[in-house]
Design a protein around this motif. Structure first.
Motif, short mmCIF file in Angstrom:
data_model
loop_
_atom_site.label_atom_id
_atom_site.label_comp_id
_atom_site.label_asym_id
_atom_site.label_seq_id
_atom_site.Cartn_x
_atom_site.Cartn_y
_atom_site.Cartn_z
N MET A 1 9.01 46.93 20.92
CA MET A 1 7.91 47.73 21.03
C MET A 1 8.96 49.14 19.76
O MET A 1 9.73 49.12 19.80
CB MET A 1 7.40 48.15 21.98
CG MET A 1 7.81 49.40 23.01
SD MET A 1 6.79 49.80 24.23
CE MET A 1 8.53 50.09 25.31
N SER A 2 8.11 49.54 19.22
CA SER A 2 8.41 50.25 18.05
C SER A 2 7.95 52.23 18.83
O SER A 2 7.70 51.88 19.39
CB SER A 2 7.55 50.46 16.83
OG SER A 2 6.14 50.59 17.18
N ARG A 9 2.13 54.99 24.33
CA ARG A 9 2.41 54.50 25.41
C ARG A 9 3.01 55.52 26.65
O ARG A 9 2.59 55.79 27.98
CB ARG A 9 3.80 53.39 25.88
CG ARG A 9 3.78 52.70 27.49
CD ARG A 9 4.63 51.52 27.52
NE ARG A 9 4.17 50.31 27.38
CZ ARG A 9 4.64 49.14 27.17
NH1 ARG A 9 5.77 49.38 28.05
NH2 ARG A 9 4.01 47.98 26.94
N TRP A 10 4.03 56.26 26.40
CA TRP A 10 4.84 57.07 27.08
C TRP A 10 4.50 58.96 26.81
O TRP A 10 4.74 59.52 27.26
CB TRP A 10 6.95 57.68 27.10
CG TRP A 10 7.02 56.12 27.07
CD1 TRP A 10 6.14 55.35 28.20
CD2 TRP A 10 8.22 55.51 26.32
NE1 TRP A 10 7.80 54.02 28.62
CE2 TRP A 10 8.63 54.19 27.59
CE3 TRP A 10 8.77 56.46 26.15
CZ2 TRP A 10 9.41 53.67 27.80
CZ3 TRP A 10 10.51 55.44 25.25
CH2 TRP A 10 11.04 53.86 26.61
N ASN A 11 3.05 58.86 26.46
CA ASN A 11 3.04 60.27 25.49
C ASN A 11 3.38 61.22 25.11
O ASN A 11 3.90 62.39 26.07
CB ASN A 11 1.84 61.00 26.74
CG ASN A 11 1.47 61.91 27.08
OD1 ASN A 11 0.88 62.55 25.47
ND2 ASN A 11 0.21 62.82 27.32
N LEU A 12 4.36 60.64 24.20
CA LEU A 12 5.36 61.69 24.20
C LEU A 12 5.14 61.30 22.17
O LEU A 12 4.38 61.04 22.13
CB LEU A 12 6.69 61.04 23.89
CG LEU A 12 7.22 61.26 25.60
CD1 LEU A 12 8.66 60.44 25.38
CD2 LEU A 12 7.57 62.78 26.52
N SER A 13 5.69 62.51 21.36
CA SER A 13 5.76 62.69 20.31
C SER A 13 6.91 61.32 19.15
O SER A 13 7.72 60.60 20.18
CB SER A 13 6.50 63.96 19.25
OG SER A 13 7.89 63.99 18.94
N LYS A 40 9.85 46.00 25.51
CA LYS A 40 9.25 46.27 25.72
C LYS A 40 9.14 46.99 27.46
O LYS A 40 8.44 47.46 28.50
CB LYS A 40 8.14 44.98 26.44
CG LYS A 40 7.71 45.16 24.70
CD LYS A 40 6.14 44.71 24.38
CE LYS A 40 5.97 44.10 23.02
NZ LYS A 40 4.96 45.53 22.82
N THR A 41 10.27 45.87 28.24
CA THR A 41 10.23 46.51 28.99
C THR A 41 11.19 48.19 29.94
O THR A 41 11.18 48.20 30.72
CB THR A 41 11.51 45.12 30.13
OG1 THR A 41 12.78 45.83 29.50
CG2 THR A 41 11.13 44.04 30.45
#
Length: 61
Positions: A1-2, A9-13, A40-41
């Motif tokens: 994933m980019s 996904r992780w709610n980060l900048s 992705k994992t």
């Protein structure tokens, strides 16, 4: 994933995810030119700024 996908996904900048990549804190991350590719994992690394290192993110359902 980019980096963008991981940030969402992780709610980060995006910049924070790039920093985690640069520091080698995401397992399996690879650099291709100027881009980072994150498996992705991969799981969100613990936040070392917080006591106990909690990530406070639920895994995707």
């Amino acid at each position: 994933m980019s980096v963008k996908e991981a940030a969402k996904r992780w709610n980060l900048s995006e910049r924070w995810v790039q920093k985690l990549c640069e520091e080698g804190r995401i397992e399996g991350v690879q650099r291709f030119g100027r881009s980072w590719m994150i498996p992705k994992t991969a799981t969100k690394p613990n936040d070392l700024r917080r006591k106990g290192g909690d990530s406070h993110v639920q895994p995707p359902a």
